[in-house]
Structure formats: structure tokens, C-alpha cells
Motif scaffolding. Structure first.
Motif, PDB file in Angstrom:
ATOM      1  N   LEU A   1       0.732  -1.099  -0.087  1.00 49.50           N
ATOM      2  CA  LEU A   1      -0.003   0.000  -0.167  1.00 49.50           C
ATOM      3  C   LEU A   1       0.748   1.193   0.162  1.00 49.50           C
ATOM      4  O   LEU A   1       0.627   2.166  -0.890  1.00 49.50           O
ATOM      5  N   ILE A   2       1.826   1.250   0.873  1.00 52.18           N
ATOM      6  CA  ILE A   2       2.881   2.272   0.962  1.00 52.18           C
ATOM      7  C   ILE A   2       3.423   2.386  -0.640  1.00 52.18           C
ATOM      8  O   ILE A   2       4.035   3.500  -0.963  1.00 52.18           O
ATOM      9  N   GLY A   3       3.933   1.478  -0.973  1.00 57.80           N
ATOM     10  CA  GLY A   3       4.426   1.318  -2.375  1.00 57.80           C
ATOM     11  C   GLY A   3       3.697   1.861  -3.409  1.00 57.80           C
ATOM     12  O   GLY A   3       4.304   2.781  -4.117  1.00 57.80           O
ATOM     13  N   HIS A   4       2.568   1.887  -3.274  1.00 56.65           N
ATOM     14  CA  HIS A   4       1.603   2.750  -4.426  1.00 56.65           C
ATOM     15  C   HIS A   4       1.888   4.033  -4.191  1.00 56.65           C
ATOM     16  O   HIS A   4       1.803   4.888  -5.026  1.00 56.65           O
ATOM     17  N   LEU A   5       1.868   4.566  -2.942  1.00 57.88           N
ATOM     18  CA  LEU A   5       2.050   5.901  -2.663  1.00 57.88           C
ATOM     19  C   LEU A   5       3.648   6.413  -3.285  1.00 57.88           C
ATOM     20  O   LEU A   5       3.675   7.495  -3.648  1.00 57.88           O
ATOM     21  N   LEU A   6       4.697   5.675  -2.814  1.00 54.85           N
ATOM     22  CA  LEU A   6       5.961   5.775  -3.373  1.00 54.85           C
ATOM     23  C   LEU A   6       5.992   5.851  -5.079  1.00 54.85           C
ATOM     24  O   LEU A   6       6.527   6.604  -5.584  1.00 54.85           O
ATOM     25  N   GLY A   7       5.346   5.031  -5.453  1.00 56.38           N
ATOM     26  CA  GLY A   7       5.074   4.904  -6.998  1.00 56.38           C
ATOM     27  C   GLY A   7       4.228   6.457  -7.491  1.00 56.38           C
ATOM     28  O   GLY A   7       4.857   6.967  -8.476  1.00 56.38           O
ATOM     29  N   ALA A   8       3.300   6.870  -6.749  1.00 58.99           N
ATOM     30  CA  ALA A   8       2.905   8.174  -7.234  1.00 58.99           C
ATOM     31  C   ALA A   8       3.570   9.386  -7.051  1.00 58.99           C
ATOM     32  O   ALA A   8       3.167  10.458  -7.946  1.00 58.99           O
ATOM     33  N   ILE A   9       4.561   9.222  -6.129  1.00 56.86           N
ATOM     34  CA  ILE A   9       5.377  10.503  -6.172  1.00 56.86           C
ATOM     35  C   ILE A   9       6.657  10.469  -6.671  1.00 56.86           C
ATOM     36  O   ILE A   9       7.348  11.320  -6.556  1.00 56.86           O
ATOM     37  N   ASN A  10       6.805   9.268  -7.501  1.00 54.00           N
ATOM     38  CA  ASN A  10       8.268   9.108  -8.161  1.00 54.00           C
ATOM     39  C   ASN A  10       8.247  10.338  -9.305  1.00 54.00           C
ATOM     40  O   ASN A  10       7.296  10.345 -10.206  1.00 54.00           O
ATOM     41  N   GLY A  11       9.317  11.016  -9.429  1.00 49.91           N
ATOM     42  CA  GLY A  11       9.192  11.944 -10.360  1.00 49.91           C
ATOM     43  C   GLY A  11       9.125  11.866 -12.036  1.00 49.91           C
ATOM     44  O   GLY A  11       8.466  12.456 -12.460  1.00 49.91           O
TER      45      GLY A  11
ATOM     46  N   ARG B   1       5.306  13.018 -16.293  1.00 48.10           N
ATOM     47  CA  ARG B   1       4.290  12.322 -16.915  1.00 48.10           C
ATOM     48  C   ARG B   1       2.800  13.297 -16.897  1.00 48.10           C
ATOM     49  O   ARG B   1       1.947  12.792 -17.714  1.00 48.10           O
ATOM     50  N   GLY B   2       2.772  13.435 -15.823  1.00 47.17           N
ATOM     51  CA  GLY B   2       1.372  13.836 -15.223  1.00 47.17           C
ATOM     52  C   GLY B   2       0.559  12.572 -15.181  1.00 47.17           C
ATOM     53  O   GLY B   2      -0.762  12.501 -14.927  1.00 47.17           O
ATOM     54  N   ALA B   3       1.116  11.330 -14.842  1.00 46.85           N
ATOM     55  CA  ALA B   3       0.538  10.215 -14.787  1.00 46.85           C
ATOM     56  C   ALA B   3       0.453   9.806 -13.545  1.00 46.85           C
ATOM     57  O   ALA B   3       1.125   8.497 -13.086  1.00 46.85           O
ATOM     58  N   SER B   4       0.052  10.526 -12.510  1.00 51.04           N
ATOM     59  CA  SER B   4       0.127  10.133 -11.313  1.00 51.04           C
ATOM     60  C   SER B   4      -1.165  10.586 -10.311  1.00 51.04           C
ATOM     61  O   SER B   4      -1.467  11.768 -10.668  1.00 51.04           O
ATOM     62  N   TRP B   5      -1.804   9.792  -9.492  1.00 51.66           N
ATOM     63  CA  TRP B   5      -3.022  10.344  -8.766  1.00 51.66           C
ATOM     64  C   TRP B   5      -2.793  11.321  -7.529  1.00 51.66           C
ATOM     65  O   TRP B   5      -3.540  11.884  -7.039  1.00 51.66           O
TER      66      TRP B   5
ATOM     67  N   LEU C   1      18.307  13.751 -10.997  1.00 53.53           N
ATOM     68  CA  LEU C   1      18.768  15.115 -11.776  1.00 53.53           C
ATOM     69  C   LEU C   1      17.674  15.235 -12.881  1.00 53.53           C
ATOM     70  O   LEU C   1      17.303  16.740 -12.982  1.00 53.53           O
ATOM     71  N   GLY C   2      17.356  14.558 -13.812  1.00 50.60           N
ATOM     72  CA  GLY C   2      16.658  14.504 -14.834  1.00 50.60           C
ATOM     73  C   GLY C   2      15.270  15.245 -14.565  1.00 50.60           C
ATOM     74  O   GLY C   2      14.712  16.248 -15.087  1.00 50.60           O
ATOM     75  N   THR C   3      14.621  14.581 -13.592  1.00 51.16           N
ATOM     76  CA  THR C   3      12.916  14.921 -13.228  1.00 51.16           C
ATOM     77  C   THR C   3      13.160  16.055 -12.432  1.00 51.16           C
ATOM     78  O   THR C   3      12.208  16.942 -12.439  1.00 51.16           O
ATOM     79  N   ALA C   4      14.246  16.168 -11.663  1.00 53.22           N
ATOM     80  CA  ALA C   4      14.351  17.436 -10.765  1.00 53.22           C
ATOM     81  C   ALA C   4      14.259  18.892 -11.718  1.00 53.22           C
ATOM     82  O   ALA C   4      13.700  19.578 -11.681  1.00 53.22           O
TER      83      ALA C   4
ATOM     84  N   GLY D   1      11.884  22.150 -11.910  1.00 49.42           N
ATOM     85  CA  GLY D   1      12.504  23.056 -11.336  1.00 49.42           C
ATOM     86  C   GLY D   1      12.916  22.894  -9.855  1.00 49.42           C
ATOM     87  O   GLY D   1      12.842  23.831  -9.203  1.00 49.42           O
ATOM     88  N   LEU D   2      13.246  21.769  -9.639  1.00 46.97           N
ATOM     89  CA  LEU D   2      13.399  21.593  -8.142  1.00 46.97           C
ATOM     90  C   LEU D   2      14.747  20.755  -8.089  1.00 46.97           C
ATOM     91  O   LEU D   2      15.747  20.970  -8.900  1.00 46.97           O
ATOM     92  N   LYS D   3      15.383  20.307  -6.890  1.00 43.74           N
ATOM     93  CA  LYS D   3      16.400  19.985  -6.678  1.00 43.74           C
ATOM     94  C   LYS D   3      16.236  18.244  -6.538  1.00 43.74           C
ATOM     95  O   LYS D   3      15.458  17.770  -5.907  1.00 43.74           O
ATOM     96  N   SER D   4      17.118  17.476  -7.040  1.00 48.79           N
ATOM     97  CA  SER D   4      17.129  16.165  -6.821  1.00 48.79           C
ATOM     98  C   SER D   4      17.337  15.578  -5.391  1.00 48.79           C
ATOM     99  O   SER D   4      17.878  16.304  -4.624  1.00 48.79           O
ATOM    100  N   THR D   5      16.738  14.601  -5.123  1.00 49.26           N
ATOM    101  CA  THR D   5      16.552  14.161  -3.820  1.00 49.26           C
ATOM    102  C   THR D   5      17.766  12.965  -3.465  1.00 49.26           C
ATOM    103  O   THR D   5      17.585  12.115  -2.772  1.00 49.26           O
ATOM    104  N   ALA D   6      18.485  12.823  -4.633  1.00 46.82           N
ATOM    105  CA  ALA D   6      19.553  11.822  -4.648  1.00 46.82           C
ATOM    106  C   ALA D   6      19.090  10.567  -4.629  1.00 46.82           C
ATOM    107  O   ALA D   6      19.624   9.586  -3.816  1.00 46.82           O
TER     108      ALA D   6
END
Length: 448
Positions: free
Chosen positions: A246-256, A261-265, A321-324, A328-333
Motif C-alpha cells: 500500500l505504501i509502495g503505491h504512494l511511493l510510485g505515485a510521488i516518483n518523479g 508525465r502527469g500520470a500520477s494520482w 537530476l533529470g526529473t528535478a 524546477g526542483l533539486k534532486s533528492t539523490a
């Protein structure tokens, strides 16, 4: 530690520069993996794999290409570089491409503190076979177990080294030792199965094969006579074995990658409530002896602990780096990569705030509902969060396990589900994702 790997990455970078690359990074990975399977008291399969892989990414005018090989000859390295440069010149432009600035790079780390590689000797195949046999025997000794589908033991030792033309160079090793068993109860159409498995970085931390096999047998026997549950809206408790999903679905939805792509709930949820107040999701890539720990990410940035969700409120995306750059944000490493692919964002060790009640106490509170212990298949809409999955487990009545169930479907919406979770206190600390059993109110069950 990385002896032959560091010179290989240096050779790859030199070849890339010679072939015309403006920038490049290279990765070299080698390792050993052993696995043994037994069935019916006999050795069924034994495998040993040893190998080395090298990967090269080149960048030219905001274009990139990746190539990989398992041959480390000078000729192959030169051909890889030439091919990668030719491919990059034909690739589409991407303004977000580029290596990290030198000032952003990790410059020091403490591998001893991370303790990711067991110094103990590699186990002999006979030792792994003995572990698998003992796990199988322990499962078969449980009254009601008709057979053991499989019992396995494995070991792996992997080393990697990463280098880039921006000056970064670093590497580390990690080990893993595992034992598992799948037990079956009943015969024919009344057959039910369940499993138990454990994995550790250090061999000495692994539970005994007897404990793992016994648990697999007991879990299988408890499923004897499973039937469909009632249809309707009921509270559901996701057992700790599967609650991390369940938490994995949250992590997937906040993946850069999903966000750009705008493909996140959760694409518009930054700064909003995504979990109940009081609950947080914390990432710590520096936990000792944990599989997901790492001193730096796949782009050479220093990894750091961070709050993903704090007091129920979403704090950050998971970015490379690419998604950041696109956002217009900073990479979370958070960059991860293989030898044949470019970096992409991925979370490592996470932990959800635990509650103050046991799983059994949560069951007592719901009175009537479902305890889910395994899930199959999925139909999840990544844009809306609509959720539907096959499940099996146990029907709960009067706060107690009444009978095992199978062939049911759980449905809901992830955004709403996560806002209604209540955590237990039974998360296992040695896992990379430390998530306890979770109660979710008001899900739709399709059974009888």
C-alpha cells in the motif's frame, strides 16, 4: 575493494571521450550468486553464476545513449564507446540531461558504518542444500501439510563501481543470504498453500531453516478449507507481510518519472494531506545492514535521510537530476540505474510511523471484516488511483479469525484508502520497507 572495477570505469570514460562524447558516466558490476532448491527430500536444482557487466552512458548536446556488455576486452570497450556516441547523435534532445555539477557530488562516505557486506566466507553449496532440506523437513513436520512445493536457500555477493567525467568515482559491495519454503495443505481442488521467507545482509542474522519451514507449514495449514468471503463494504486489515504494498503505491505515485508525465494520482498533492495526521513516511538510506542502504546514488550525489510525508502531509517528490530539472526542483539523490539503462528515481529504505496496538487488537476493533495475508493480480489506475486486487486471508467475526478465505476482490481508491489507514505496531525492523499491519476502513469486497 573494487580492484578491477575502478580501472574498467576509467577505461570506459577514456574511450567515450576519445570517441567524441562531451560527458559520460560508467558503471561496472561483478558478483557471485548461488541458489539451491530441494523438493521431496532431493536436490532439484543448484545454480552458481559469476560474471561482470559494464555499462556506459554518453551525452552529446543534450542527447544520450546507453550501452552495456559482459566482455571487458579493450576492443569491446572501444566499440561500446563508438556505438554509444553514434546512437547519442541520433537520439532526441532532452534539455534535462546532464551530469551533476562537481560541487554537488558525494566526496566522502563511511562504508564501515553502512556494513553492507558480510565478511564471512561464501557458503558452500552443500551448506545451502542443507538449509533448504532442513526448511523442507520442518514444513513437512507440521501436521496437515501434504507437500512442500519448494524449499530454497541462496547467497549473493555483488560489487559495483561508478565513475563519471565530472570527477565522481566510488564503489561498494553488498551481500545477501536467504532461505524460503512454500508449503501446501489439502489435495486436488481443495489444495491451499502459503510461504515463509527470510533474507539478511549477514548470514549470522538469518533465522534458522527450521523456523522458516515451520512457519510456512503453519501458515499453509491455517488456510485449509478456504472459501469466499461475504460481499459488501467492510474494514480490511492488510497483514504486515503485504502492507508495504500500500505504501509502495504512494511511493510510485510521488516518483518523479510519474509526476513529469502527469500520470500520477498524487500529481497535484504536494503540501496536501495524503495520510492521517500523526503518520509520517521517512526515508533513511544509511541504515546499517539493510538491503536498500547506499552511500551515494546512481548519479554520484550523497544520499540523505528525508521526510517524504510528515504528519500526514506530502513533503517531496522522489527525484533524480533529470526529473528535478524538469520540475524546477533539486534532486533528492534518488537515482538508480543498471548497466544498460540511464538513471531514474527510486526510493530506498522507508519507514511508516507505527501505531500503539497489535494486529490482533486492530482485529478486535473491527469486529467483522477481512484480514488479508496475500494478494494476486492488480488493476490500479495510475492517474486516478482506483484500486482493485485479488486477495486471500481470513474472515474476522467478533474480532477473531473465523475461517480462511480466497477468491475475493478488494476495491477502493488509493487516495481515500490512505487517508483512512490505522497502523499496528508489528513492523519488522530488518526490512528495507518498515511498514506494520494496516487497517483500512470501508473497502468494497466481492466474494460470495
Amino acid at each position: 575493494m573494487t580492484d578491477r572495477l575502478a580501472p574498467l570505469t576509467e577505461a570506459l570514460l577514456a574511450a567515450a571521450t576519445k570517441a567524441g562524447a562531451e560527458a559520460a558516466d560508467a558503471i561496472a558490476v561483478d558478483g557471485t550468486a548461488l541458489s539451491v532448491d530441494v523438493r521431496g527430500g532431493r536436490l532439484e536444482q543448484a545454480e552458481r553464476a559469476e560474471g561482470i557487466e559494464i555499462g556506459l552512458r554518453v551525452l552529446i548536446a543534450k542527447r544520450q545513449a546507453c550501452v552495456s556488455a559482459s566482455d571487458i576486452s579493450e576492443r569491446t570497450i572501444a566499440e561500446m564507446a563508438e556505438r554509444a556516441v553514434a546512437m547519442a547523435r541520433e537520439a532526441p534532445e532532452d534539455p534535462s540531461l546532464g551530469l551533476a555539477d562537481p560541487g554537488e557530488l558525494a566526496s566522502a562516505w563511511d562504508l564501515a558504518a553502512l556494513d553492507l557486506a558480510d565478511p564471512a566466507a561464501e557458503p558452500a553449496a552443500a551448506m545451502l542444500e542443507d538449509d533448504a532440506r532442513r526448511a523442507e523437513a520442518a514444513a513437512l513436520a507440521v501436521k496437515g501439510v501434504s507437500q512442500v512445493q519448494s524449499a530454497s536457500a541462496s547467497y549473493s555477493h555483488r560489487r559495483l563501481h561508478l565513475a563519471a567525467t565530472n570527477g565522481f568515482a566510488g564503489g561498494y559491495a553488498r551481500t545477501s543470504r536467504s532461505t524460503s519454503a512454500v508449503a501446501i495443505t489439502g489435495e486436488g481442488l481443495r489444495m491451499e498453500r502459503d510461504w515463509a521467507a527470510e533474507s539478511r545482509v549477514y548470514q549470522s542474522d538469518l533465522p534458522s531453516p527450521e523456523e522458516i519451514g515451520r512457519l510456512a507449514g503453519e501458515r499453509a495449514v491455517a488456510r485449509a478449507g478456504a472459501r469466499k468471503p461475504k460481499t459488501g463494504a467492510y474494514p480490511v486489515v492488510f497483514d504486515e507481510r503485504i502492507s508495504a504494498g500500500l505504501i509502495g503505491h504512494l511511493l510510485g505515485a510521488i516518483n518523479g518519472s510519474a509526476i513529469v508525465r502527469g500520470a500520477s494520482w498524487l500529481r497535484d498533492a504536494m503540501g496536501e494531506q495524503v495520510l492521517p495526521r500523526g503518520l509520517s513516511v521517512f526515508e533513511n538510506p544509511h541504515r546499517p545492514r539493510i538491503t536498500g542502504s547506499r552511500p551515494f546514488d546512481a548519479e554520484g550525489l550523497p544520499t540523505e535521510a528525508r521526510d517524504i510525508v510528515r504528519d500526514g502531509v506530502l513533503q517531496t517528490w522522489t527525484l533524480d537530476l533529470g526529473t528535478a530539472r524538469r520540475l524546477g526542483l533539486k534532486s533528492t539523490a534518488s537515482a538508480s540505474r543498471g548497466t544498460s539503462s540511464p538513471p531514474s528515481p527510486s526510493a530506498s529504505n522507508i519507514a511508516l510511523t507505527q501505531g500503539d496496538k497489535s494486529r490482533d487488537q486492530l482485529l478486535e476493533e473491527i469486529g467483522t471484516g477481512l484480514l488479508v495475508t496475500s494478494m494476486i493480480g492488480s488493476s490500479i489506475n495510475p492517474t486516478t488511483g482506483d484500486y482493485s486486487r485479488g486477495a486471500s486471508g481470513f474472515w474476522v467475526e467478533n474480532g477473531q479469525l473465523a475461517y480462511p478465505v480466497n477468491e475475493c476482490t478488494i476495491a477502493g481508491n488509493l487516495r481515500e484508502m490512505l487517508l483512512r489507514i490505522t497502523p499496528a505496531n508489528d513492523a519488522r525492523a530488518h526490512l528495507s520497507h518498515v511498514v506494520p499491519s494496516l487497517l483500512v476502513e470501508g473497502l468494497t469486497l466481492a466474494g460470495e
